[in-house]
Design an enzyme around this catalytic site. Sequence first.
Site, PDB file in Angstrom:
ATOM      1  N   TYR A 155     -24.442  73.891 -38.880  1.00 22.90           N
ATOM      2  CA  TYR A 155     -25.808  74.128 -39.383  1.00 22.90           C
ATOM      3  C   TYR A 155     -26.167  73.034 -40.393  1.00 22.90           C
ATOM      4  CZ  TYR A 155     -29.771  76.721 -41.380  1.00 22.90           C
ATOM      5  OH  TYR A 155     -31.020  77.108 -41.824  1.00 22.90           O
ATOM      6  N   SER A 158     -26.787  69.768 -38.669  1.00 28.86           N
ATOM      7  CA  SER A 158     -28.082  69.736 -37.975  1.00 28.86           C
ATOM      8  C   SER A 158     -29.215  69.546 -38.980  1.00 28.86           C
ATOM      9  CB  SER A 158     -28.297  71.015 -37.150  1.00 28.86           C
ATOM     10  OG  SER A 158     -28.534  72.159 -37.962  1.00 28.86           O
ATOM     11  N   LYS A 159     -29.124  70.206 -40.124  1.00 19.71           N
ATOM     12  CA  LYS A 159     -30.215  70.135 -41.105  1.00 19.71           C
ATOM     13  C   LYS A 159     -30.220  68.790 -41.839  1.00 19.71           C
ATOM     14  CE  LYS A 159     -32.065  74.108 -40.216  1.00 19.71           C
ATOM     15  NZ  LYS A 159     -33.382  74.169 -39.583  1.00 19.71           N
TER      16      LYS A 159
HETATM   17  N1  LIG Z   1     -34.323  82.116 -43.740  1.00 23.03           N
HETATM   18  C1  LIG Z   1     -33.780  81.209 -44.539  1.00 23.03           C
HETATM   19  O1  LIG Z   1     -33.193  81.549 -45.605  1.00 23.03           O
HETATM   20  C2  LIG Z   1     -33.852  79.753 -44.208  1.00 23.03           C
HETATM   21  C3  LIG Z   1     -33.456  78.832 -45.185  1.00 23.03           C
HETATM   22  C4  LIG Z   1     -33.517  77.477 -44.900  1.00 23.03           C
HETATM   23  C5  LIG Z   1     -33.975  77.052 -43.664  1.00 23.03           C
HETATM   24  N2  LIG Z   1     -34.348  77.970 -42.724  1.00 23.03           N
HETATM   25  C6  LIG Z   1     -34.824  77.457 -41.443  1.00 23.03           C
HETATM   26  O2  LIG Z   1     -36.135  77.944 -41.204  1.00 23.03           O
HETATM   27  C7  LIG Z   1     -36.350  78.061 -39.806  1.00 23.03           C
HETATM   28  C8  LIG Z   1     -36.832  79.463 -39.498  1.00 23.03           C
HETATM   29  O3  LIG Z   1     -35.818  80.370 -39.897  1.00 23.03           O
HETATM   30  P1  LIG Z   1     -36.096  81.926 -40.063  1.00 23.03           P
HETATM   31  O4  LIG Z   1     -35.263  82.379 -41.194  1.00 23.03           O
HETATM   32  O5  LIG Z   1     -37.536  82.205 -40.034  1.00 23.03           O
HETATM   33  O6  LIG Z   1     -35.364  82.428 -38.721  1.00 23.03           O
HETATM   34  P2  LIG Z   1     -35.669  83.698 -37.790  1.00 23.03           P
HETATM   35  O7  LIG Z   1     -34.427  83.924 -37.010  1.00 23.03           O
HETATM   36  O8  LIG Z   1     -36.186  84.798 -38.611  1.00 23.03           O
HETATM   37  O9  LIG Z   1     -36.808  83.124 -36.838  1.00 23.03           O
HETATM   38  C9  LIG Z   1     -36.509  82.016 -36.018  1.00 23.03           C
HETATM   39  C10 LIG Z   1     -37.466  81.959 -34.858  1.00 23.03           C
HETATM   40  O10 LIG Z   1     -37.081  80.849 -34.031  1.00 23.03           O
HETATM   41  C11 LIG Z   1     -37.055  81.289 -32.685  1.00 23.03           C
HETATM   42  N3  LIG Z   1     -36.113  80.498 -31.904  1.00 23.03           N
HETATM   43  C12 LIG Z   1     -34.766  80.471 -31.991  1.00 23.03           C
HETATM   44  N4  LIG Z   1     -34.260  79.657 -31.062  1.00 23.03           N
HETATM   45  C13 LIG Z   1     -35.310  79.154 -30.355  1.00 23.03           C
HETATM   46  C14 LIG Z   1     -35.431  78.263 -29.282  1.00 23.03           C
HETATM   47  N5  LIG Z   1     -34.362  77.716 -28.695  1.00 23.03           N
HETATM   48  N6  LIG Z   1     -36.663  77.963 -28.840  1.00 23.03           N
HETATM   49  C15 LIG Z   1     -37.764  78.513 -29.417  1.00 23.03           C
HETATM   50  N7  LIG Z   1     -37.712  79.375 -30.428  1.00 23.03           N
HETATM   51  C16 LIG Z   1     -36.492  79.685 -30.900  1.00 23.03           C
HETATM   52  C17 LIG Z   1     -36.645  82.753 -32.752  1.00 23.03           C
HETATM   53  O11 LIG Z   1     -36.989  83.468 -31.566  1.00 23.03           O
HETATM   54  C18 LIG Z   1     -37.409  83.210 -33.979  1.00 23.03           C
HETATM   55  O12 LIG Z   1     -38.713  83.623 -33.663  1.00 23.03           O
HETATM   56  C19 LIG Z   1     -35.030  77.699 -39.127  1.00 23.03           C
HETATM   57  O13 LIG Z   1     -35.079  76.340 -38.736  1.00 23.03           O
HETATM   58  C20 LIG Z   1     -34.020  77.894 -40.234  1.00 23.03           C
HETATM   59  O14 LIG Z   1     -32.874  77.103 -40.047  1.00 23.03           O
HETATM   60  C21 LIG Z   1     -34.299  79.315 -42.958  1.00 23.03           C
END
Ligand SMILES: NC(=O)c1ccc[n+]([C@@H]2O[C@H](COP(=O)([O-])OP(=O)(O)OC[C@H]3O[C@@H](n4cnc5c(N)ncnc54)[C@H](O)[C@@H]3O)[C@@H](O)[C@H]2O)c1
Length: 258
Positions: A155, A158-159
Amino acid sequence: MRLEGRVALVSGAAMGIGKGIALLFAQQGAKVIAADVNAQAGSATAEEIRATGAKCIFHRTDVSAEADVKAAVAAAQKEFGQPIDVLANVAGIAHESPAHLLDLADWNRILTVNLTSMFLCAKYVLPAMISAKRGSIVNITSIQGLFGFPGYPHYAASKGGVISFTRQLAREYAQHGIRVNCIAPGTVETPMNVQVLERVPNPAELRRAWERMHPLGRIGQPIDVAWGALFLACDESSWVTGQCLSIDGGISCSVLPE
Ligand SMILES: NC(=O)c1ccc[n+]([C@@H]2O[C@H](COP(=O)([O-])OP(=O)(O)OC[C@H]3O[C@@H](n4cnc5c(N)ncnc54)[C@H](O)[C@@H]3O)[C@@H](O)[C@H]2O)c1
């Protein structure tokens, strides 16, 4: 309204941060294409947006599949009759394992969904942005792309890649009037993290630990990230490109945990 008349493609719009961004962009006048692999929740997001009077279509898209991404971009252009102005690359997945126990298949899956997808979406929106001589791409990375946290080598890689890719695109496409930035969120309350809380014996304790990790004393909400994405998407940030904006309750300014 900051995005009046603009078309925005938001990946991962079915839930969490992507849904928060799609809702705010639509509220600010954008015509939104909500792209997500989850058809049921993605359609619900689009329905919720249309119920406000804004324009939105859902397109079932696996952002790691080139044909799906190509089709989503074409669908947006057909539906709205104009090129995409804003791409918010939000879709992502997480999985926990130390490197010495990690399967190559899991490494590849995380890199493909979190990083390769951002290349694919950029590849298919850039030609029309180049012709239009404008565009804004907002990539969601993570504070894990900037700092080391135990348990997430793939992870984090990737980030970190998203941050480098953002800078590279920003440099290359600035000459075409296209800006590319990223946002590094701290811990945000989304289904991704709700699932983590559900897996531990004492979710309340873990939640309190997350809150303490962030100097501002709370974890984030999708809207906290969405406001940053709106700034980077709209013309008010017209002199900002290649940047990584941390929206993290101050976690990135602490050297030591509480
Ligand atoms: N939640 C956190 O604390 C956090 C922190 C830092 C970064 N992020 C990043 O923010 C972004 C959103 O995270 P989140 O927490 O809202 O996640 P989440 O799991 O709540 O939502 C992610 C969404 O992405 C969709 N998704 C997953 N794989 C997919 C694919 N192959 N094609 C299309 N859609 C796909 C899922 O169906 C879902 O709707 C991600 O990139 C995550 O790495 C999240």
